[in-house]
Motif scaffolding. Structure first.
Motif, PDB file in Angstrom:
ATOM      1  N   SER A 117       0.857  -1.190   0.000  1.00 27.78           N
ATOM      2  CA  SER A 117       0.000   0.000   0.000  1.00 27.78           C
ATOM      3  C   SER A 117       0.890   1.235   0.000  1.00 27.78           C
ATOM      4  O   SER A 117       1.996   1.221   0.549  1.00 27.78           O
ATOM      5  CB  SER A 117      -0.934  -0.002   1.207  1.00 27.78           C
ATOM      6  OG  SER A 117      -0.206  -0.004   2.409  1.00 27.78           O
ATOM      7  N   THR A 125       0.666   5.864  -0.983  1.00 31.25           N
ATOM      8  CA  THR A 125      -0.168   7.014  -1.328  1.00 31.25           C
ATOM      9  C   THR A 125       0.433   7.744  -2.521  1.00 31.25           C
ATOM     10  O   THR A 125       1.649   7.729  -2.722  1.00 31.25           O
ATOM     11  CB  THR A 125      -0.318   7.991  -0.147  1.00 31.25           C
ATOM     12  OG1 THR A 125       0.959   8.551   0.169  1.00 31.25           O
ATOM     13  CG2 THR A 125      -0.908   7.290   1.062  1.00 31.25           C
ATOM     14  N   SER A 169      -0.194  11.387  -5.253  1.00 30.26           N
ATOM     15  CA  SER A 169      -0.841  12.689  -5.378  1.00 30.26           C
ATOM     16  C   SER A 169      -1.927  12.683  -6.435  1.00 30.26           C
ATOM     17  O   SER A 169      -2.775  13.574  -6.474  1.00 30.26           O
ATOM     18  CB  SER A 169       0.210  13.752  -5.725  1.00 30.26           C
ATOM     19  OG  SER A 169       0.864  13.428  -6.949  1.00 30.26           O
ATOM     20  N   GLU A 217      -9.354   6.277  -1.599  1.00 27.30           N
ATOM     21  CA  GLU A 217      -9.535   6.859  -0.265  1.00 27.30           C
ATOM     22  C   GLU A 217      -8.531   7.985  -0.046  1.00 27.30           C
ATOM     23  O   GLU A 217      -7.339   7.834  -0.321  1.00 27.30           O
ATOM     24  CB  GLU A 217      -9.392   5.781   0.812  1.00 27.30           C
ATOM     25  CG  GLU A 217      -9.724   6.289   2.204  1.00 27.30           C
ATOM     26  CD  GLU A 217      -9.630   5.169   3.248  1.00 27.30           C
ATOM     27  OE1 GLU A 217      -9.569   5.504   4.443  1.00 27.30           O
ATOM     28  OE2 GLU A 217      -9.591   3.981   2.864  1.00 27.30           O
ATOM     29  N   ILE A 218      -8.991   9.104   0.449  1.00 27.99           N
ATOM     30  CA  ILE A 218      -8.152  10.287   0.609  1.00 27.99           C
ATOM     31  C   ILE A 218      -7.638  10.394   2.046  1.00 27.99           C
ATOM     32  O   ILE A 218      -8.404  10.231   3.006  1.00 27.99           O
ATOM     33  CB  ILE A 218      -8.930  11.570   0.251  1.00 27.99           C
ATOM     34  CG1 ILE A 218      -9.549  11.449  -1.149  1.00 27.99           C
ATOM     35  CG2 ILE A 218      -8.020  12.793   0.324  1.00 27.99           C
ATOM     36  CD1 ILE A 218      -8.557  11.269  -2.254  1.00 27.99           C
ATOM     37  N   THR A 219      -6.345  10.636   2.190  1.00 30.38           N
ATOM     38  CA  THR A 219      -5.756  10.808   3.514  1.00 30.38           C
ATOM     39  C   THR A 219      -6.016  12.229   4.024  1.00 30.38           C
ATOM     40  O   THR A 219      -6.487  13.091   3.282  1.00 30.38           O
ATOM     41  CB  THR A 219      -4.239  10.568   3.476  1.00 30.38           C
ATOM     42  OG1 THR A 219      -3.617  11.627   2.741  1.00 30.38           O
ATOM     43  CG2 THR A 219      -3.913   9.232   2.804  1.00 30.38           C
ATOM     44  N   LYS A 220      -5.679  12.462   5.277  1.00 26.38           N
ATOM     45  CA  LYS A 220      -5.850  13.793   5.860  1.00 26.38           C
ATOM     46  C   LYS A 220      -5.006  14.844   5.151  1.00 26.38           C
ATOM     47  O   LYS A 220      -5.328  16.035   5.164  1.00 26.38           O
ATOM     48  CB  LYS A 220      -5.490  13.748   7.348  1.00 26.38           C
ATOM     49  CG  LYS A 220      -6.467  12.932   8.197  1.00 26.38           C
ATOM     50  CD  LYS A 220      -6.048  12.943   9.650  1.00 26.38           C
ATOM     51  CE  LYS A 220      -7.033  12.143  10.511  1.00 26.38           C
ATOM     52  NZ  LYS A 220      -6.632  12.128  11.942  1.00 26.38           N
ATOM     53  N   LYS A 221      -3.908  14.396   4.543  1.00 27.34           N
ATOM     54  CA  LYS A 221      -3.035  15.321   3.828  1.00 27.34           C
ATOM     55  C   LYS A 221      -3.441  15.485   2.361  1.00 27.34           C
ATOM     56  O   LYS A 221      -2.737  16.125   1.583  1.00 27.34           O
ATOM     57  CB  LYS A 221      -1.585  14.846   3.917  1.00 27.34           C
ATOM     58  CG  LYS A 221      -1.018  14.896   5.336  1.00 27.34           C
ATOM     59  CD  LYS A 221       0.451  14.508   5.348  1.00 27.34           C
ATOM     60  CE  LYS A 221       1.030  14.617   6.754  1.00 27.34           C
ATOM     61  NZ  LYS A 221       2.479  14.259   6.779  1.00 27.34           N
ATOM     62  N   ARG A 265      -3.728  13.103   0.051  1.00 26.28           N
ATOM     63  CA  ARG A 265      -3.159  12.147  -0.892  1.00 26.28           C
ATOM     64  C   ARG A 265      -4.113  10.961  -1.075  1.00 26.28           C
ATOM     65  O   ARG A 265      -5.010  10.736  -0.261  1.00 26.28           O
ATOM     66  CB  ARG A 265      -1.781  11.675  -0.422  1.00 26.28           C
ATOM     67  CG  ARG A 265      -0.739  12.800  -0.486  1.00 26.28           C
ATOM     68  CD  ARG A 265       0.608  12.337   0.022  1.00 26.28           C
ATOM     69  NE  ARG A 265       1.209  11.286  -0.808  1.00 26.28           N
ATOM     70  CZ  ARG A 265       1.892  11.522  -1.929  1.00 26.28           C
ATOM     71  NH1 ARG A 265       2.028  12.760  -2.382  1.00 26.28           N
ATOM     72  NH2 ARG A 265       2.433  10.536  -2.596  1.00 26.28           N
ATOM     73  N   LYS A 306      -4.924   7.002  -1.312  1.00 30.49           N
ATOM     74  CA  LYS A 306      -4.446   5.698  -0.877  1.00 30.49           C
ATOM     75  C   LYS A 306      -4.600   4.673  -2.009  1.00 30.49           C
ATOM     76  O   LYS A 306      -5.606   4.645  -2.709  1.00 30.49           O
ATOM     77  CB  LYS A 306      -5.232   5.212   0.342  1.00 30.49           C
ATOM     78  CG  LYS A 306      -4.929   5.945   1.630  1.00 30.49           C
ATOM     79  CD  LYS A 306      -5.692   5.307   2.788  1.00 30.49           C
ATOM     80  CE  LYS A 306      -5.395   6.009   4.109  1.00 30.49           C
ATOM     81  NZ  LYS A 306      -6.147   5.369   5.232  1.00 30.49           N
ATOM     82  N   GLN A 334      -4.090   0.432  -2.751  1.00 20.64           N
ATOM     83  CA  GLN A 334      -3.800  -0.933  -2.313  1.00 20.64           C
ATOM     84  C   GLN A 334      -3.536  -1.767  -3.550  1.00 20.64           C
ATOM     85  O   GLN A 334      -4.292  -1.714  -4.527  1.00 20.64           O
ATOM     86  CB  GLN A 334      -4.978  -1.512  -1.522  1.00 20.64           C
ATOM     87  CG  GLN A 334      -5.210  -0.840  -0.178  1.00 20.64           C
ATOM     88  CD  GLN A 334      -6.411  -1.436   0.534  1.00 20.64           C
ATOM     89  OE1 GLN A 334      -7.509  -1.507  -0.023  1.00 20.64           O
ATOM     90  NE2 GLN A 334      -6.210  -1.860   1.762  1.00 20.64           N
TER      91      GLN A 334
END
Length: 261
Positions: free
Chosen positions: A179, A181, A183, A246-250, A252, A254, A256
């Motif tokens: 996995s 991340t 941009s 799926e979007i991270t808090k920053k 970016r 995700k 898999q």
């Protein structure tokens, strides 16, 4: 049928040339009322060939890779009044056996040993890897040649024998879950994350026509990669993208994936 008209939508020169050969075989079948067989084709090539063959009248075709769920297959083209069961299939299977306890032998090792004998890739179907042997689907014209001339794989002595379709043992590839991340869902970003290389290096693979997505050659780094895409990078291997989105808090994305090892 007009080859240029039937392939006008195809931009990839290699694919276009392969489809020219398929059309030539279909035209020959119509003219001489005989059975023709293509070289081994990957799923994307098969898809394109079938679309073209559906434009022909008075012929039938069947797709065969030697066993269920084969990846590489040939297409048999024959007159409309014949049945596939009446056709003598030119596919054969050989088993390559050796003592590989001191070195793990890969798909690349087996394929390289066969190609080094002067056999072209188009005459070789699936190579099914097991611990101390592999099974290879081939055209009958080279079966005897392999049994006589293939005696080493990666410096290991081997014995080659012909086997029947019933002897084929399908084998699922091994996967490594990863996995990361990115941009963007762009292909160059995905390849960079998959193989832990820079985007500049991933661009070199794409621009060098060494990248396929779902068996289609891709030369645009901006192509967006979707879930369940099979990505092949010559020199790096193959992988399956399981999930993108799926979007991270920053901010970016995700990803898999499974690397085929």
């Amino acid at each position: 049928m007009d080859k240029i008209k039937l392939t006008n939508h195809i931009k990839d020169i290699d694919l276009k040339n392969k489809m020219f050969k398929v059309i030539d075989k279909a035209n020959s079948c119509l003219k001489h009322y005989d059975v023709k067989c293509t070289d081994f084709l990957n799923p994307y090539e098969i898809k394109n060939a079938i679309a073209i063959l559906n434009s022909f009248n008075d012929i039938k075709y069947s797709v065969d890779g030697g066993y269920d769920n084969a990846e590489r297959k040939v297409i048999f083209i024959y007159p409309y009044y014949m049945e596939y069961e009446d056709i003598e299939c030119p596919l054969e299977i050989v088993q390559v056996e050796g003592n590989f306890k001191f070195k793990e032998i890969s798909h690349k090792d087996y394929l390289g040993a066969i190609l080094n004998l002067g056999i072209v890739r188009e005459k070789i179907g699936d190579i099914i890897i097991h611990d101390n042997f592999c099974q290879v689907v081939v055209t009958s014209g080279i079966c005897d040649f392999l049994t006589i001339n293939l005696n080493k794989v990666s410096r290991n002595k081997v014995i080659v024998k012909k086997i029947s379709r019933d002897d084929i043992i399908p084998n699922s590839p091994n996967y490594k879950d990863i996995s990361f991340t990115v941009s963007s869902q762009r292909l160059d970003c995905i390849i960079s994350g998959l193989y832990n290389i820079s985007r500049q290096d991933s661009l070199k693979y794409i621009n060098g026509e060494r990248v396929h997505v779902n068996y289609e050659k891709i030369t645009s780094p901006s192509k967006e990669v979707e879930d369940n895409s099979l990505i092949s990078v010559r020199g790096k291997g193959r992988s399956i993208i399981i999930n993108v989105g799926e979007i991270t808090k920053k901010g970016r994305i995700k990803v898999q994936a499974k690397l085929i090892v």
